[in-house]
Design a protein around this motif. Structure first.
Motif, mmCIF file in Angstrom:
data_model
loop_
_atom_site.group_PDB
_atom_site.id
_atom_site.type_symbol
_atom_site.label_atom_id
_atom_site.label_comp_id
_atom_site.label_asym_id
_atom_site.label_seq_id
_atom_site.Cartn_x
_atom_site.Cartn_y
_atom_site.Cartn_z
ATOM 1 N N HIS A 22 0.824 -1.199 0.000
ATOM 2 C CA HIS A 22 0.000 0.000 0.000
ATOM 3 C C HIS A 22 0.870 1.266 0.000
ATOM 4 O O HIS A 22 0.612 2.216 -0.744
ATOM 5 C CB HIS A 22 -0.914 -0.018 1.232
ATOM 6 N N GLU A 23 1.932 1.234 0.821
ATOM 7 C CA GLU A 23 2.804 2.407 0.909
ATOM 8 C C GLU A 23 3.555 2.618 -0.407
ATOM 9 O O GLU A 23 3.765 3.754 -0.833
ATOM 10 C CB GLU A 23 3.806 2.239 2.063
ATOM 11 N N ARG A 169 3.601 7.212 6.205
ATOM 12 C CA ARG A 169 4.352 6.574 7.279
ATOM 13 C C ARG A 169 4.516 5.113 6.901
ATOM 14 O O ARG A 169 3.593 4.527 6.325
ATOM 15 C CB ARG A 169 3.592 6.676 8.594
ATOM 16 N N ARG A 271 -8.700 7.015 -0.541
ATOM 17 C CA ARG A 271 -7.473 6.307 -0.175
ATOM 18 C C ARG A 271 -6.313 7.280 0.037
ATOM 19 O O ARG A 271 -5.542 7.155 0.962
ATOM 20 C CB ARG A 271 -7.079 5.311 -1.261
ATOM 21 N N HIS A 275 -3.308 11.011 3.255
ATOM 22 C CA HIS A 275 -1.890 11.289 3.048
ATOM 23 C C HIS A 275 -1.665 12.658 2.423
ATOM 24 O O HIS A 275 -0.598 13.230 2.568
ATOM 25 C CB HIS A 275 -1.271 10.188 2.188
ATOM 26 N N ARG A 292 -5.507 8.893 12.087
ATOM 27 C CA ARG A 292 -6.393 8.086 11.271
ATOM 28 C C ARG A 292 -7.857 8.248 11.675
ATOM 29 O O ARG A 292 -8.740 8.362 10.826
ATOM 30 C CB ARG A 292 -5.952 6.629 11.441
ATOM 31 N N GLN A 300 -16.128 9.981 6.619
ATOM 32 C CA GLN A 300 -17.452 9.381 6.800
ATOM 33 C C GLN A 300 -18.546 10.423 6.871
ATOM 34 O O GLN A 300 -19.701 10.137 6.582
ATOM 35 C CB GLN A 300 -17.468 8.547 8.082
ATOM 36 N N MET B 1 0.639 5.763 13.860
ATOM 37 C CA MET B 1 1.531 4.960 13.040
ATOM 38 C C MET B 1 0.770 4.013 12.135
ATOM 39 O O MET B 1 1.327 3.315 11.336
ATOM 40 C CB MET B 1 2.444 4.124 13.930
ATOM 41 N N LEU B 3 -1.582 4.920 10.098
ATOM 42 C CA LEU B 3 -2.258 5.686 9.072
ATOM 43 C C LEU B 3 -2.146 5.004 7.717
ATOM 44 O O LEU B 3 -3.020 5.127 6.879
ATOM 45 C CB LEU B 3 -1.630 7.065 9.014
ATOM 46 N N ALA B 4 -1.080 4.266 7.518
ATOM 47 C CA ALA B 4 -0.809 3.715 6.200
ATOM 48 C C ALA B 4 -1.836 2.667 5.791
ATOM 49 O O ALA B 4 -2.007 2.415 4.618
ATOM 50 C CB ALA B 4 0.579 3.101 6.178
ATOM 51 N N LEU B 5 -2.520 2.072 6.745
ATOM 52 C CA LEU B 5 -3.518 1.067 6.387
ATOM 53 C C LEU B 5 -4.635 1.724 5.605
ATOM 54 O O LEU B 5 -5.011 2.850 5.895
ATOM 55 C CB LEU B 5 -4.109 0.433 7.638
ATOM 56 N N PRO B 6 -5.148 1.050 4.580
ATOM 57 C CA PRO B 6 -6.234 1.674 3.831
ATOM 58 C C PRO B 6 -7.460 1.864 4.722
ATOM 59 O O PRO B 6 -7.785 0.995 5.524
ATOM 60 C CB PRO B 6 -6.515 0.691 2.709
ATOM 61 N N ILE B 7 -8.085 2.983 4.534
ATOM 62 C CA ILE B 7 -9.274 3.270 5.337
ATOM 63 C C ILE B 7 -10.475 2.679 4.638
ATOM 64 O O ILE B 7 -10.658 2.868 3.434
ATOM 65 C CB ILE B 7 -9.434 4.791 5.476
ATOM 66 N N THR B 8 -11.299 1.971 5.339
ATOM 67 C CA THR B 8 -12.528 1.498 4.731
ATOM 68 C C THR B 8 -13.676 2.271 5.341
ATOM 69 O O THR B 8 -13.672 2.577 6.518
ATOM 70 C CB THR B 8 -12.750 0.002 4.977
ATOM 71 N N LEU B 9 -14.623 2.559 4.502
ATOM 72 C CA LEU B 9 -15.751 3.360 4.965
ATOM 73 C C LEU B 9 -17.000 2.505 5.041
ATOM 74 O O LEU B 9 -18.109 2.989 4.966
ATOM 75 C CB LEU B 9 -15.967 4.521 4.005
ATOM 76 N N GLU B 11 -18.328 0.672 7.460
ATOM 77 C CA GLU B 11 -19.216 0.785 8.620
ATOM 78 C C GLU B 11 -19.956 2.113 8.550
ATOM 79 O O GLU B 11 -19.398 3.111 8.117
ATOM 80 C CB GLU B 11 -18.445 0.654 9.934
#
Lengths: 305, 660
Positions: A22-23, A169, A271, A275, A292, A300, B1, B3-9, B11
């Motif tokens: 992903h990064e 990050r 996505r 960033h 986050r 949302q 730390m 933050l890099a994970l993809p955000i899913t919307l 929910e």
């Protein structure tokens, strides 16, 4: 054709940087959107490896500048020396004259030195001793930054943070990825062995193609709604600037292209949004950059038009 | 730390009540409950306050709703409390009390969007229910304020990004949009013969004169600053010395207290009116009494009002809601010239023993002419150095003797009682009249207001050939009382508002009462009769409720339908593709898989495919096709019908949909 190049690039990079797909995509979309990248993390998480690998795979001239507190602007831009033979001053270009620059630990240098690089980033040219010299094309800066709570750092001011299109990050690798890392070869040796996957011309084509992606009116509506939300929300000190909005769209285009589409979807914006927006916003509550949770909540709260 | 994970919307938006939303809701609930407080029994009011405070505290500390098991016993306890207090669970007052506590409880347990909507709806209902008990301007304003904040609370939920001013502004806008509807309903909605809220348990303990008087009754009453009635004169206003508002006439004395000996028999007072005439409209505050205080001497009649031979007016039912009457007065006319035998007999009645000194004095003052006798009594009282005071000493037995010879301090009731006793003992027919004396003219509205503090007692004596003549013995001791009112006659122990240093407050009160009176006359008093009058002025003579009600219902339904369609169109953006997409999401919504507002089509596709693996292919096709058409314009009609066909062909079986 464009997409196969991207696939190859990502695959090759994935060999070197393990478990950070992903990064890698984020970093690549930043470069394809002709933006500079800021990587913020504790030492040893692979920031340097990532930028070095990208330079090699893209076939770019690579220069690394290690920022320290005694680094001077001339150490970056270059100096004029007197040439006895021609009896004239000759400009010796500094390390900034390269296609991909890794500005390591940029927040260790004094603000004066920082701004020398950041001016070059914005203008894509350097002025020294009255001569204006263009920087090579393409020109990328990947800067790494230690979290500002570490001692001996000069945090980048907001205006200069804005020069970076994206801030990512890396974080600690997953258990599996770390195991492979520990078992495998030294990453630096691996980098030395790989060959460029695409040529600078290919890269130019990709950057050009990224600008041609279709953006529907509905998507513009959505981006505007997001910008408005950051400006109206009581959670943030100030909202995103129009420049940030353009960056948002450019990065979303690049991300959509990496995903193999010729049009941009709201998901692409979502996505890359954390960033692009994260380092440009400040929380009203404690002045911190939003994390986050805050950014997810913001996303949302803005329905798709 | 992370933050890099993809955000899913995927929910749906967080339902946890944010602090500012919670406080909006809290303010709405507090404003709603506040005007109900006077109607709540002490325990219910305390419980509400406690529950709201607790919720506020939890909100402040960022805690969630308290556990649910705690609420059920509270609901039962409330039900039992209501049952014990009122003897029943349903009905107007117990119902409102129950609802008020339930609102506080609902606020406490509020967790999700549904709860919050219920709270706001309950707020609206209680704001409406307030008018069962109160229709005055302050309560109406409070209810309006509560409605405004309830709207604000709802806006805070729908649009969390808005700030306080925007919420209030939008709320006010919504209220303003409702205004035309409110006016139409106010004017057209059929009125019941009796107002819904005029149920007679509302005016049980109110101050006012009663049909008996013992020492201390009136001096207690005048400490109340409450409004008794307001009067609007159509012509000139009577001068202060003629402002005697006749209440219960007390003819029977038992040695201790005075009572009415009253039989209402007449539709209107019987006498030949002459002299000056004053016409007025009186607005009587509810007092739960049957008698009307009418300006001396009353003339004319009103439906449901009857008169006695002593000119005392009574209504058939106790006055429990604000009522208006039209009457005239003839202050100069002689009355009771040919008085009935039994009326005179009553006016001579005295207990057989008691107050010997007064009797002896009466015998001394008696002459063969009634006029001269009364004149001597008046002279004696005037010479006697009597003091007018709000705090007379306590009376022992033979109260009249005590007053006349010992304390010499008293209030109007003492003066009038002693005078009538002396007159009767000296053989002159006399009686005590209670009522109000005076009345302030509100300089703003021009209306005359009479308060409980204007309560008064005076006397009437009967002379052969002249009839009943008013004698105000209080005037002998304190003539200012009659000209200037209570505050002119007494300096100590005055009710708060009558004290001279608060003149500016009285001015403020005048302003306020002028507005409040206008409200009462225009809004509260708008009843079936005035509605008919209004219709007649538009040329509609046969105003009947049911067709109007029907027309109103149909018009409302039509308007709502139009608004609904309009809003629907606006939300859809008028695009067929959007409508197809909304239909798709709505269908899945019935299975708990509705699209979150911020969820993109591809994210939605992934979530759907994971939740319903059997239909994954079709679902993914629809989502990706929509994404392509929507975000890669333009789209052709064929592509749209492709999508619609896929939608129609989609079969969603109701089965366990958990991913394997």
């Amino acid at each position: 054709m464009a997409h196969t190049n991207i696939e190859r690039l990502l695959n090759a990079a994935g060999e070197i940087i393990l478990g950070k797909e992903h990064e890698l995509r984020l970093a690549l979309s930043c470069l394809l959107a002709r933006g500079h990248l800021l990587i913020e993390d504790v030492p040893g998480t692979g920031k340097t490896t990532l930028s070095h690998a990208l330079a090699r795979l893209l076939g770019l001239q690579f220069q690394r500048i290690q920022f320290t507190s005694d680094l001077l602007p001339a150490d970056i831009v270059g100096v004029s020396v007197f040439d006895r033979e021609s009896a004239a001053f000759r400009f010796l270009p500094g390390p900034v004259f390269a296609q991909l620059i890794l500005a390591d630990e940029i927040n260790r240098a004094t603000p004066k030195t920082q701004s020398a690089l950041l001016e070059a980033m914005e203008e894509r040219q350097v002025t020294a001793d009255g001569h204006t010299l263009p920087l090579p094309e393409p020109f990328f800066v990947i800067a790494t930054q230690n979290p500002s709570y570490q001692i001996g750092t000069f945090p980048l001011p907001e205006s200069q943070l804005d020069r970076f299109l994206m801030c990512i990050r890396l974080g600690y690798p997953s258990r599996d990825a770390e195991r492979k890392l520990l078992q495998g070869e030294d990453r630096r040796e691996l980098i030395a062995e790989v060959d460029a996957v695409i040529s600078p011309d290919d890269l130019y084509d990709l950057q050009y193609a990224a600008r041609e992606l279709i953006v529907a009116d509905r998507l513009i509506d959505y981006v505007q709604a997001l910008l408005a939300a950051t400006r109206q929300s009581a959670e943030f000190v100030t909202g995103l600037s129009p420049r940030a909005g353009m960056g948002l769209l450019a990065a979303a285009r690049a991300w959509a292209m990496i995903a193999g589409r010729d049009h941009v979807l709201p998901e692409d914006v979502q996505r890359i949004f954390p960033h692009v927006a994260g380092h440009r916003l400040h929380l009203t509550s404690d002045g911190r950059m939003p994390g986050r949770d805050e950014l997810t909540r913001l996303l949302q709260s803005v329905p798709l038009p | 730390m992370k933050l890099a994970l993809p955000i899913t919307l995927a929910e749906p938006p967080s339902v946890a009540l944010r602090r500012d939303q919670g406080f909006w809701l809290l303010v709405a609930v507090v404003l709603t409950l506040l005007p109900h407080l006077p109607d709540l029994p002490l325990w219910a009011g305390g419980l509400c306050a406690l529950l709201v405070f607790w919720r506020g505290l939890r909100l402040w500390r960022g805690q969630d709703a308290p556990p649910r098991w705690l609420l059920l016993p509270l609901v039962f306890a409330t039900a039992i409390g209501v049952r014990l207090t009122f003897g029943q669970l349903f009905g107007k007052t117990p119902g409102l009390v129950f609802l008020a506590v339930l609102l506080a409880l609902k606020l406490l347990e509020t967790r999700n969007m549904r709860d919050i909507r219920v709270v706001v709806l309950l707020c609206f209902f209680l704001q409406f229910g307030l008018f069962f008990n109160h229709q005055s301007l302050p309560f109406a304003l409070l209810a309006l304020l509560a409605t405004l904040f309830s709207f604000g609370g709802q806006i805070a939920l729908v649009d969390p990004a808005s700030n306080g001013r925007e919420r209030l502004r939008t709320g006010a806008l919504l209220l303003a949009q409702g205004l035309p509807f409110m006016l139409v309903f106010f004017l057209l909605f059929p009125r019941a013969a009796m107002p819904l809220w005029g149920v007679p348990d509302d005016a049980t303990a109110m101050t006012g004169l009663s049909d008996s008087m013992s020492p201390g009754t009136i001096s207690e009453m005048i400490l109340s600053d409450e409004l008794a009635f307001t009067v609007e004169f159509t012509g000139a206003r009577p001068p202060p010395r003629d402002r005697y508002w006749r209440g219960p006439v007390l003819s029977h004395f038992d040695g201790d207290s005075w009572r009415t000996a009253f039989r209402p028999t007449l539709d209107a007072p019987e006498y030949a009116p002459s002299g000056r005439r004053f016409d007025y409209r009186m607005t009587l505050e509810p007092n739960n009494q049957r008698w009307l205080p009418l300006l001396d001497y009353p003339a004319g009649g009103a439906p449901g009002v009857r008169f006695g031979h002593d000119f005392q007016a009574v209504t058939r039912h106790p006055v429990v809601s604000r009522t208006q009457y039209l009457f005239s007065a003839f202050p100069d006319t002689p009355v009771g010239v040919d008085e009935l035998h039994w009326v005179l007999k009553q006016a001579r009645q005295l207990p057989t023993y008691g107050n010997p000194k007064a009797r002896a004095l009466a015998a001394e003052l008696q002459t063969d002419s009634a006029e001269r006798t009364v004149g001597r009594i008046v002279d004696w009282l005037a010479a006697g150095d009597f003091a007018y005071t709000l705090k007379p000493p306590l009376m022992a037995e033979d109260g009249i003797d005590f007053f006349l010879f010992k304390s010499r301090k008293g209030f109007c009731e003492h003066f009038s009682a002693a005078f009538v006793f002396l007159a009767r003992a000296a053989g002159v027919p006399a009686r005590v009249v209670t009522g109000y004396q005076g009345g302030r003219v509100n300089p703003v509205s021009g209306l005359m207001t009479v308060r409980q503090s204007d309560a008064h007692a005076w006397a009437e004596v009967w002379f052969e050939g002249r009839g009943w003549t008013r004698v105000d013995p209080t005037a002998l001791a304190a003539p200012q009382r009659i000209e200037n009112g209570l505050e002119g006659a007494v300096s100590e122990g005055l009710p708060f508002m009558l004290r001279p240093q608060y003149a500016w407050l009285r001015g403020l009160r005048d302003q306020w009462e002028a507005v409040a009176t206008r409200w009462d006359n225009a809004v509260v008093a708008y009843d079936g009769r005035r509605q008919r009058d209004l219709f007649e002025s538009f040329g509609i003579d046969d105003f009947s409720p049911s067709p109007v009600l029907g027309a109103l219902a149909i018009a409302t339904a039509l308007l709502m339908a139009v608004f609904y369609l309009w809003a629907q169109r606006r939300r859809d953006g008028g695009d067929e593709l959007d409508r197809a997409w909304a239909r798709f999401s709505a269908r899945l919504g019935r299975m708990g898989l509705a699209r979150a507002p911020a969820e993109g089509p591809l994210d939605y596709a992934r979530r759907l495919a994971a939740a319903r693996p059997r239909e994954a292919e079709a679902l993914t096709f629809i989502c990706t096709r929509y994404a392509r058409l929507r975000y890669r314009p333009p789209w052709s009609r064929d592509e749209l019908s492709d999508l619609e066909r896929a939608l129609d062909a989609l079969e969603l079986k109701k089965e366990a949909t958990l991913p394997p």
